[in-house]
Design an enzyme around this catalytic site. Structure first.
Site, PDB file in Angstrom:
ATOM      1  N   ASP A 108      42.413   4.074  26.766  1.00  0.00           N
ATOM      2  CA  ASP A 108      41.488   3.625  25.733  1.00  0.00           C
ATOM      3  C   ASP A 108      42.188   2.504  24.965  1.00  0.00           C
ATOM      4  O   ASP A 108      43.237   2.733  24.372  1.00  0.00           O
ATOM      5  CB  ASP A 108      41.175   4.809  24.803  1.00  0.00           C
ATOM      6  CG  ASP A 108      40.214   4.424  23.689  1.00  0.00           C
ATOM      7  OD1 ASP A 108      39.654   3.319  23.741  1.00  0.00           O
ATOM      8  OD2 ASP A 108      40.021   5.248  22.782  1.00  0.00           O
TER       9      ASP A 108
ATOM     10  N   ASP B 231      41.675  -0.328  22.053  1.00  0.00           N
ATOM     11  CA  ASP B 231      40.743  -0.600  20.972  1.00  0.00           C
ATOM     12  C   ASP B 231      41.250  -1.774  20.140  1.00  0.00           C
ATOM     13  O   ASP B 231      42.418  -1.822  19.777  1.00  0.00           O
ATOM     14  CB  ASP B 231      40.654   0.659  20.104  1.00  0.00           C
ATOM     15  CG  ASP B 231      39.528   0.580  19.108  1.00  0.00           C
ATOM     16  OD1 ASP B 231      38.709   1.513  19.096  1.00  0.00           O
ATOM     17  OD2 ASP B 231      39.462  -0.390  18.331  1.00  0.00           O
TER      18      ASP B 231
ATOM     19  N   GLU C  87      33.364  19.374  31.860  1.00  0.00           N
ATOM     20  CA  GLU C  87      32.784  19.376  30.512  1.00  0.00           C
ATOM     21  C   GLU C  87      32.084  18.056  30.187  1.00  0.00           C
ATOM     22  O   GLU C  87      32.644  16.982  30.387  1.00  0.00           O
ATOM     23  CB  GLU C  87      33.858  19.611  29.440  1.00  0.00           C
ATOM     24  CG  GLU C  87      33.224  19.548  28.049  1.00  0.00           C
ATOM     25  CD  GLU C  87      34.201  19.549  26.874  1.00  0.00           C
ATOM     26  OE1 GLU C  87      35.424  19.534  27.081  1.00  0.00           O
ATOM     27  OE2 GLU C  87      33.697  19.562  25.738  1.00  0.00           O
TER      28      GLU C  87
END
Ligand SMILES: [Zn+2]
Length: 423
Positions: free
Chosen positions: A109, A111, A44
């Site tokens: 991830d 951040d 995807e």
């Protein structure tokens, strides 16, 4: 350097996808050697188009087809999702429930907004060269553990384009990991626990796990310049109150009395650490309990905060390497771990600076051509446009990463055919 204006994206993106995006290496990466049939076709992609139009479940027959689509739609942002049981662009035609994510890289991830309780220089989306050290420490700690503790090999670390970093772990076995295995890995790599209302987020007790010990020694390399000098975490009574809140009460009172007499954060830390080391020495000699408050402070202030949901969900999307950040214009470039300490997020090329460099290189070349040089055929020149810009070293890093995987794959194939030969 050409300033980035989001309004210029419709003009810049076509140039970016035609002349700068590393389509070749990108297709080789996500094709994974074609070992599993249709692997690329089942992947995807999601595009963010103009006016925040978000299209999920895009999929392509080949990297060339993806490239053509990028030329056609010029997305503001590209996200990569899972490899599914069926082609994502046909998911509506599949029997309900049959369409399932099956494989994906293990991703992390990190951040900067998750560090707002321990940064004094900036908050929320802002970053500066001071707090960027937190990302350097995060990469060092996680990457060491991935390699040494978990035996993983193919990690691609990428700057997110704004205020964080992403990691893509691409080993064949890892891409098949279940959500439970991914969650267990994040759990192993997490030490800072609790939300805004939790004061003490790291609590250590003996025996200290080797992962914690090694993480502390990574933090130690950066702690003085980052936390004591840069953030000045013991600089004033208000700031040291936050640190002393993490120290056992009996030691806290003594330090509180001593801190005003010390010159600066560095000296106050020396004092605090000395006290803790003394408890550990005494404990080793059989007197009292050891205290690890210095380590707990170091970890609470510097240890990476991972977003568990991003890592756990196989179907979770993550911004693609070499995608543009639509707010800053910066490219999500791979990080060179050899030169990680020198990495400066503010010197990462933006789509505007790159297009500007292309123009400048083109103008210089035209002059040369005019002087009797044989020009290169047009299509070749276009495709390798990035080579004449400051994107080139980042593309090279990415190619090295892909080549490394290809070499490992060839080695594995050879090993298997040798084994078969033995039987
Ligand atoms: Zn900052």
């Amino acid at each position: 350097m050409a300033r980035f204006e989001p309004a210029a994206l419709p003009e810049l993106l076509p140039v970016f996808y035609r002349r700068l995006f590393p389509h070749g290496a990108y297709g080789r990466w996500l094709g994974y050697g074609g070992v599993v049939k249709n692997y690329f076709q089942l992947r995807e992609f999601s595009f963010t188009l103009r006016d925040d139009v978000y299209v999920r479940f895009q999929s392509f027959g080949s990297p060339q087809e993806l490239e053509r689509e990028l030329h056609r739609t010029n997305p503001y942002k590209i996200d990569i999702g899972a490899v599914y049981s069926h082609r994502p662009n046909q998911h509506n035609t599949v029997h309900l429930g049959a369409f399932q994510p099956q494989e994906k890289e293990l991703v992390f991830d990190i951040d900067m907004t998750d560090y707002d309780d321990v940064r004094t220089c900036c908050s929320s989306a802002d970053i500066c060269s001071k707090c960027w050290t937190l990302m350097t420490i995060a990469v060092r700690i996680i990457d060491r553990a991935l390699v040494e503790d978990l035996g993983l090999k193919h990690r691609l670390w990428v700057y997110s384009g704004r205020r964080g970093v992403h990691c893509w772990v691409c080993d064949d076995a890892v891409r098949k990991w279940s959500p439970a295995l991914r969650a267990a890995t994040v759990e192993y790599l997490s030490l800072v626990k609790g939300g805004a209302e939790t004061v003490k987020k790291v609590t250590l007790s003996e025996p200290i796990h080797p992962f914690i010990r090694r993480s502390v020694s990574v933090v130690e390399k950066y702690f003085e310049s980052y936390a004591l000098v840069g953030q000045d975490i013991l600089g004033s009574p208000e700031s040291w109150a936050k640190v002393l809140a993490l120290v056992p009460e009996d030691i806290r009172e003594a330090l509180q009395a001593e801190f005003p007499k010390k010159r600066d954060s560095v000296h106050r830390w020396e004092l605090l650490r000395g006290r803790m080391e003394r408890t550990r020495k005494q404990a080793a000699a059989g007197k009292g309990a050891p205290c690890f408050a210095d380590w707990e402070v170091m970890l609470q202030f510097c240890f990476p905060r991972l977003d568990i949901n991003v890592s756990k969900g196989v179907g979770h999307l993550l911004k693609s390497p070499f995608s543009v950040h639509p707010k800053t214009g910066r490219i999500s470039v791979p990080l060179d771990l050899q030169k990680l300490d020198q990495f400066d997020p503010f010197s990462v090329p933006t789509i505007s600076s790159l297009c500007h460099e292309l123009d400048a290189a083109g103008a210089a070349e035209e002059q040369e051509d005019g002087a009797g040089m044989e020009p290169e055929p047009e299509p070749k020149r276009r495709a390798r446009g990035y080579k004449r810009t400051s994107l080139a070293p980042y593309v090279r890093l990415f190619e090295l990463f892909v080549e490394d995987m290809e070499r490992a794959r060839r080695g594995e194939l050879l090993r298997r055919s040798d084994l078969q030969g033995d039987f």
